[in-house]
Design a protein around this motif. Structure first.
Motif, PDB file in Angstrom:
ATOM      1  N   PHE A  22       0.863  -1.184   0.000  1.00 31.19           N
ATOM      2  CA  PHE A  22       0.000   0.000   0.000  1.00 31.19           C
ATOM      3  C   PHE A  22       0.899   1.233   0.000  1.00 31.19           C
ATOM      4  N   ARG A  23       0.463   2.307  -0.626  1.00 33.63           N
ATOM      5  CA  ARG A  23       1.141   3.591  -0.542  1.00 33.63           C
ATOM      6  C   ARG A  23       0.179   4.524   0.187  1.00 33.63           C
ATOM      7  N   ILE A  24       0.585   4.947   1.375  1.00 25.71           N
ATOM      8  CA  ILE A  24      -0.290   5.752   2.238  1.00 25.71           C
ATOM      9  C   ILE A  24       0.448   7.023   2.613  1.00 25.71           C
ATOM     10  N   GLY A  25      -0.128   8.167   2.263  1.00 26.42           N
ATOM     11  CA  GLY A  25       0.506   9.440   2.574  1.00 26.42           C
ATOM     12  C   GLY A  25       1.904   9.538   2.002  1.00 26.42           C
ATOM     13  N   GLY A  26       2.140   8.909   0.834  1.00 25.26           N
ATOM     14  CA  GLY A  26       3.434   8.958   0.180  1.00 25.26           C
ATOM     15  C   GLY A  26       4.428   7.906   0.632  1.00 25.26           C
ATOM     16  N   THR A  27       4.074   7.093   1.633  1.00 22.02           N
ATOM     17  CA  THR A  27       4.971   6.078   2.159  1.00 22.02           C
ATOM     18  C   THR A  27       4.543   4.692   1.678  1.00 22.02           C
ATOM     19  N   LEU A  28       5.487   3.920   1.192  1.00 22.15           N
ATOM     20  CA  LEU A  28       5.219   2.566   0.743  1.00 22.15           C
ATOM     21  C   LEU A  28       5.327   1.608   1.920  1.00 22.15           C
ATOM     22  N   ILE A  29       4.290   0.790   2.122  1.00 26.26           N
ATOM     23  CA  ILE A  29       4.264  -0.182   3.214  1.00 26.26           C
ATOM     24  C   ILE A  29       3.919  -1.540   2.627  1.00 26.26           C
ATOM     25  N   ASN A  30       4.760  -2.530   2.906  1.00 23.81           N
ATOM     26  CA  ASN A  30       4.510  -3.897   2.457  1.00 23.81           C
ATOM     27  C   ASN A  30       3.739  -4.655   3.524  1.00 23.81           C
ATOM     28  N   GLY A  31       2.766  -5.447   3.100  1.00 27.23           N
ATOM     29  CA  GLY A  31       2.012  -6.278   4.025  1.00 27.23           C
ATOM     30  C   GLY A  31       0.821  -5.562   4.624  1.00 27.23           C
ATOM     31  N   PRO A  32       0.171  -6.227   5.582  1.00 24.79           N
ATOM     32  CA  PRO A  32      -1.004  -5.629   6.234  1.00 24.79           C
ATOM     33  C   PRO A  32      -0.643  -4.323   6.943  1.00 24.79           C
ATOM     34  N   VAL A  33      -1.613  -3.415   6.993  1.00 23.05           N
ATOM     35  CA  VAL A  33      -1.357  -2.077   7.531  1.00 23.05           C
ATOM     36  C   VAL A  33      -2.607  -1.530   8.208  1.00 23.05           C
ATOM     37  N   ILE A  34      -2.393  -0.654   9.189  1.00 20.69           N
ATOM     38  CA  ILE A  34      -3.467   0.121   9.812  1.00 20.69           C
ATOM     39  C   ILE A  34      -3.137   1.589   9.616  1.00 20.69           C
ATOM     40  N   THR A  35      -4.149   2.367   9.281  1.00 18.09           N
ATOM     41  CA  THR A  35      -3.966   3.810   9.194  1.00 18.09           C
ATOM     42  C   THR A  35      -5.196   4.506   9.766  1.00 18.09           C
ATOM     43  N   GLY A  36      -4.966   5.649  10.359  1.00 16.59           N
ATOM     44  CA  GLY A  36      -6.048   6.408  10.987  1.00 16.59           C
ATOM     45  C   GLY A  36      -5.479   7.467  11.900  1.00 16.59           C
ATOM     46  N   PRO A  37      -6.227   7.854  12.918  1.00 15.36           N
ATOM     47  CA  PRO A  37      -5.799   8.951  13.784  1.00 15.36           C
ATOM     48  C   PRO A  37      -4.540   8.662  14.612  1.00 15.36           C
ATOM     49  N   LEU A  38      -4.138   7.403  14.719  1.00 12.12           N
ATOM     50  CA  LEU A  38      -2.904   7.063  15.431  1.00 12.12           C
ATOM     51  C   LEU A  38      -1.718   6.957  14.477  1.00 12.12           C
ATOM     52  N   GLY A  39      -1.918   7.348  13.222  1.00 17.55           N
ATOM     53  CA  GLY A  39      -0.861   7.261  12.230  1.00 17.55           C
ATOM     54  C   GLY A  39      -0.970   5.983  11.418  1.00 17.55           C
ATOM     55  N   THR A  40       0.078   5.689  10.673  1.00 18.61           N
ATOM     56  CA  THR A  40       0.112   4.526   9.799  1.00 18.61           C
ATOM     57  C   THR A  40       1.224   3.603  10.244  1.00 18.61           C
ATOM     58  N   HIS A  41       0.908   2.321  10.386  1.00 17.88           N
ATOM     59  CA  HIS A  41       1.925   1.356  10.792  1.00 17.88           C
ATOM     60  C   HIS A  41       1.547  -0.047  10.330  1.00 17.88           C
ATOM     61  N   SER A  42       2.539  -0.919  10.301  1.00 16.49           N
ATOM     62  CA  SER A  42       2.293  -2.307   9.933  1.00 16.49           C
ATOM     63  C   SER A  42       1.343  -2.942  10.938  1.00 16.49           C
ATOM     64  N   TRP A  43       0.637  -3.950  10.460  1.00 18.43           N
ATOM     65  CA  TRP A  43      -0.351  -4.640  11.282  1.00 18.43           C
ATOM     66  C   TRP A  43      -0.102  -6.136  11.151  1.00 18.43           C
ATOM     67  N   ALA A  44      -0.258  -6.876  12.218  1.00 13.44           N
ATOM     68  CA  ALA A  44      -0.005  -8.313  12.211  1.00 13.44           C
ATOM     69  C   ALA A  44      -1.178  -9.110  11.640  1.00 13.44           C
ATOM     70  N   GLY A  45      -2.229  -8.458  11.208  1.00 11.31           N
ATOM     71  CA  GLY A  45      -3.383  -9.146  10.638  1.00 11.31           C
ATOM     72  C   GLY A  45      -4.453  -9.426  11.676  1.00 11.31           C
ATOM     73  N   PHE A  46      -5.363 -10.314  11.360  1.00  7.26           N
ATOM     74  CA  PHE A  46      -6.537 -10.544  12.196  1.00  7.26           C
ATOM     75  C   PHE A  46      -6.208 -11.012  13.607  1.00  7.26           C
ATOM     76  N   GLY A  47      -5.040 -11.588  13.819  1.00  5.41           N
ATOM     77  CA  GLY A  47      -4.651 -12.008  15.170  1.00  5.41           C
ATOM     78  C   GLY A  47      -4.303 -10.853  16.081  1.00  5.41           C
ATOM     79  N   ASP A  48      -4.142  -9.656  15.518  1.00  2.00           N
ATOM     80  CA  ASP A  48      -3.750  -8.471  16.290  1.00  2.00           C
ATOM     81  C   ASP A  48      -4.963  -7.578  16.548  1.00  2.00           C
ATOM     82  N   THR A  49      -5.889  -8.070  17.369  1.00  2.00           N
ATOM     83  CA  THR A  49      -7.096  -7.273  17.651  1.00  2.00           C
ATOM     84  C   THR A  49      -6.804  -6.087  18.562  1.00  2.00           C
TER      85      THR A  49
END
Length: 117
Positions: A22-49
């Protein structure tokens, strides 16, 4: 016509996506990701509730992109989010990206968790 400047705060729009990234706010991120009011960061997927639950007081709705196709969220994930009162909508990742960008541009309180296509 009246034009308004959009202020995203710590949320960034989705600029693009492709196989595995994904390219979010100009930054390329490989793999699952979360973005929102806490910023953008990698996400471990459905196991990371916990990463999703951390958004509960900051957003009105969390969009979850389930990859190339629409899929149901795992029952344990859906139950955990509903238990804390977090509104969640599952859809394909492309649809989730588009929906998130539109609502973000309207100033809505939204977040996005994505599985790559």
């Amino acid at each position: 016509m009246r034009l308004n400047e959009i202020a995203y705060n710590d949320s960034a729009p989705i600029d693009g996506y492709g196989p595995g990234f994904f390219r979010i706010g100009g930054t390329l991120i490989n793999g699952p990701v979360i973005t929102g009011p806490l910023g953008t960061h990698s996400w471990a997927g459905f196991g990371d509730t916990d990463a999703l639950i951390a958004l509960k007081d900051l957003v009105d709705v969390l969009f979850v992109g389930t990859g190339a196709d629409v899929a149901h969220l795992p029952d344990d994930v859906l139950d955990a989010l509903q238990e804390v009162g977090l509104g969640v909508e599952a859809m394909s990742s492309p649809a989730a990206c588009r929906t998130y960008n539109v609502l973000l541009s309207e100033g809505r309180r939204v977040a996005l968790a994505l599985i790559p296509v």
